[in-house]
Design an enzyme around this catalytic site. Structure first.
Site, short mmCIF file in Angstrom:
data_model
loop_
_atom_site.label_atom_id
_atom_site.label_comp_id
_atom_site.label_asym_id
_atom_site.label_seq_id
_atom_site.Cartn_x
_atom_site.Cartn_y
_atom_site.Cartn_z
N ARG A 83 40.01 44.51 52.63
CA ARG A 83 38.89 43.78 52.04
C ARG A 83 37.61 44.60 52.15
O ARG A 83 37.37 45.28 53.15
CB ARG A 83 38.72 42.46 52.80
CG ARG A 83 37.67 41.51 52.25
CD ARG A 83 38.09 40.91 50.95
NE ARG A 83 37.31 39.72 50.59
CZ ARG A 83 37.40 39.14 49.39
NH1 ARG A 83 38.18 39.62 48.44
NH2 ARG A 83 36.69 38.07 49.12
N THR A 115 40.98 40.00 39.34
CA THR A 115 42.08 40.15 40.29
C THR A 115 43.46 40.34 39.66
O THR A 115 43.68 40.01 38.50
CB THR A 115 42.09 38.95 41.27
OG1 THR A 115 40.78 38.78 41.78
CG2 THR A 115 43.04 39.12 42.40
N GLY A 166 42.74 34.50 40.08
CA GLY A 166 42.20 33.23 39.62
C GLY A 166 41.10 32.64 40.47
O GLY A 166 40.83 31.45 40.40
N1 GLU Z 1 37.27 37.78 44.72
C1 GLU Z 1 38.17 36.68 44.74
C2 GLU Z 1 38.80 36.51 46.10
O1 GLU Z 1 38.94 37.42 46.82
C3 GLU Z 1 39.25 36.77 43.75
C4 GLU Z 1 38.69 36.72 42.38
C5 GLU Z 1 39.65 36.25 41.37
O2 GLU Z 1 40.84 36.17 41.56
O3 GLU Z 1 39.22 35.92 40.30
O4 GLU Z 1 39.16 35.45 46.44
#
Ligand code: GLU
Length: 615
Positions: free
Chosen positions: A127, A429, A517
């Site tokens: 991350r 993602t 998502g």
């Molecule tokens: N940044 C988001 C997360 O880490 C995911 C973004 C997405 O899937 O649209 O939860």
């Protein structure tokens, strides 16, 4: 001269692939001979589509790879076929995704990788982190109030220290079989020779409001007349090829130090209107982490499963586990699927129970979950949020009418000192699921956060906007701090939910899955798990089910998939129902029996361009 991108693939693989398109396919003998040296072959590139494209479902015997783009899947397939491990294949897939699905993930972003050796489950945390100079005021305007979401996203301010490459390097050191540099061949070849712009990439480029503001991104993604590059056009990315060559030769250091790192820092700090604080020291100092996977038992009738997911800083596994665990305390299991508008769909009765369980889970998510290196879990352990007795208590709050908005629970004696985080949008993602021929399996969800991330392109790749996954507001109106506020070096809370499911009795891997998502990742993943484990569906059937959920507000239903009677029945229970586009990007592989054989069954989301390949 750019290499042609339509060169024929070896015939054996063509046969293997077309057979693998049939759910009952079994690999031909003689296709799996191990080449002494890996040589990547550029496959024919069918033009993908956006919208809803039926997928056949796949079955393979020895290994399988599921990713969001056919070229990325194929790269993983070629690596597996050459004797690579699941980790090797994931690296090849990720590098190709950086090129062909730049809107979703890449070397400028972060990822969570859940890996099983058949004996142990490991959680690799790649991350992004907040720069050392960032503080909780990062997303506050001059008036002290949170800035509008996209004012935070676009530019340098939202860029976190990328973690994907360093995390993959760590996993490769432990589980790689092929040399690190070999795994970059597919992406380098495609970046140099070009790849065909897919329909999804074209659609998203066309629709994006911000990408053009970066002159570098504008020159790459758009034609001279300002239109998005056409579907099927051959797009080359020699700058990315050079970066990948350097990382292939020198490792993650090539990205985190030296001229590439300097280019990233310049892009972030010198942004004309929205500069960020990322520094060379932040990049050089980035550390991936190995965490303990968060596993819980899940029983369906007499069958005991062990469901493992990613611990905080992701909220994914906790929320998915809470929803499943709360549902177990209701009579949801007695409510089968029924006819929907396009295939089967859950009934209103089941959806009521599910969305109420979801409200309860999202209330806890907002209250508790953040980077575990900065916040304490309630009752001293994240597992307290999954304790059967706690979930049984939470389930008692579900009645005949919707609670509309749930309050967080309290799994321990000590009350939390944090205020709940308000909901914030997230998009983008990509998800990768792989099983190899050596008994390893992985689920990796990878992101640059929003589509096209911060809309900042450096040397052929896009920088993430992951810092907008922090709460913009550091406190609530009473001044109580929010657990997921910005702090230097901290990882923003995620929803990503890479999941591995095992047979509890034998330890055998039964499923790998996950989705993009944003916060809806939790629902897409929970739906697929419930479909496979409770409703006995193949992964493809489970993925095809209509999407639904609630983030502790309205009930969300995928538009044009549920009969009006279902919508009305939910409204009659007091829920505000919103029918909307819910574009999941699920990929899943399960262990199943067909034709008297044990097979890997694969599924890819009809809402995106993914495919599964294997032998
Ligand atoms: N940044 C988001 C997360 O880490 C995911 C973004 C997405 O899937 O649209 O939860």
């Amino acid at each position: 001269m750019p290499q042609t991108t339509t060169s024929a693939r070896p015939s054996a693989r063509v046969i293997t692939f077309s057979l693998s398109l049939l759910a009952s396919a079994v690999l031909l003998a003689g296709c799996a001979s191990k080449p002494s040296q890996f040589a990547y072959t550029v496959p024919a590139q069918p033009e993908g589509s956006s919208g809803y494209t039926e997928k056949p479902g796949w079955a393979t015997e020895k290994f399988a790879v599921a990713a969001a783009n056919p070229l990325a899947t194929d790269a993983g397939y070629q690596i597996l076929k050459a004797g690579g491990s699941a980790i090797d294949a994931a690296i090849a897939v990720q590098m190709v995704l950086t090129l062909v699905e730049p809107q979703s993930s890449g070397i400028g972003g972060g990822a969570f990788l859940l890996h099983s050796t058949g004996k142990t489950v490991e959680a690799y945390d790649g991350r992004e982190t907040a720069p050392a100079a960032a503080d909780e005021k990062l997303f506050l305007g001059a008036d002290g109030k949170p800035v509008p979401f996209y004012d935070g996203v676009v530019g340098g301010r939202s860029v976190g220290v990328p973690g994907t490459v360093r995390m993959l390097e760590m996993a490769h050191k432990q589980h790689g079989k092929l040399p690190w540099a070999t795994l970059f061949q597919p992406a380098i070849t495609l970046a140099e020779g070009g790849f065909k712009v897919s329909a999804r990439l074209n659609t998203l480029v066309k629709a994006d409001q911000h990408l053009k503001k970066d002159p570098v991104a504008a020159a790459y993604f758009y034609k001279a007349d300002g239109d998005a590059r056409d579907v099927g056009v051959n797009l080359r990315n020699p700058e990315l090829a050079a970066v990948l060559r350097k990382i292939a030769a020198e490792g993650s250091k090539a990205l985190h130090e030296g001229e590439i790192a300097q280019a990233i820092v310049d892009k972030v700090q010198k942004h004309p209107t929205n500069p960020g604080k990322l520094s060379l020291a932040d990049l050089a100092g980035y550390q991936p982490k190995k965490r303990e996977a968060l596993c819980h038992d899940y029983q369906v009738q007499a069958k005991d499963f062990r469901v493992c997911g990613f611990p905080p800083p992701s909220s994914g596994a906790i929320a998915v586990g809470q929803i499943l665990g709360i549902l177990k305390n209701t009579d949801a299991a007695a409510k089968p699927l029924q006819d929907g508008l396009q295939g089967q769909a859950p009934s209103a009765d089941w959806l009521h129970l599910y969305t109420e369980a979801a409200r309860l889970a999202f209330a806890d998510r907002a209250q508790y979950v953040a980077d575990p290196d900065f916040v304490q879990p309630p009752a001293g352990s994240w597992s307290s949020l999954l304790a059967p007795a706690y979930l049984a208590e939470r389930a008692k709050l579900i009645g005949a009418q919707s609670m509309k908005i749930a309050q967080p629970g309290n799994p321990g004696a000590v009350k939390t000192g944090y205020a709940p985080m308000p909901d914030q949008p997230e998009y983008g993602t990509s998800h990768i699921s792989i099983v190899d021929a050596f008994g390893n399996a992985l689920a990796m969800t990878t992101t640059i956060e929003d589509q096209f991330g911060a809309r900042q392109m450096v040397k052929g790749f896009l920088l993430n906007n992951e810092l907008t996954d922090f709460s913009f507001a550091p406190t609530d109106a009473q001044g109580q701090p929010i657990a997921n506020r910005v702090q230097p070096g901290k990882r923003p809370r995620s929803s990503m939910a890479p999941t591995l499911v095992f047979d509890k009795a034998t330890g055998e891997l039964l499923m790998s899955g996950g989705s993009p998502g944003g916060a809806a990742i939790i629902h897409y993943t929970a739906k697929t798990l419930y479909g496979v484990l409770n409703w006995g569906l193949t992964p493809q059937q489970a993925i095809n089910l209509p999407n639904f959920g609630s983030m502790n507000g309205p009930t969300l239903l995928e538009e044009k998939r549920f009969p009006p009677a279902t919508v009305e029945a939910l409204r009659a229970r007091g829920a505000e129902v919103r029918e909307m586009n819910m574009t999941s990007g699920l990929q899943a592989i399960t262990r199943g029996n067909a034709h008297g054989k044990k097979l890997w069954m694969g599924g890819a989301d009809p809402r995106r361009e993914g495919v599964v390949m294997g032998d």
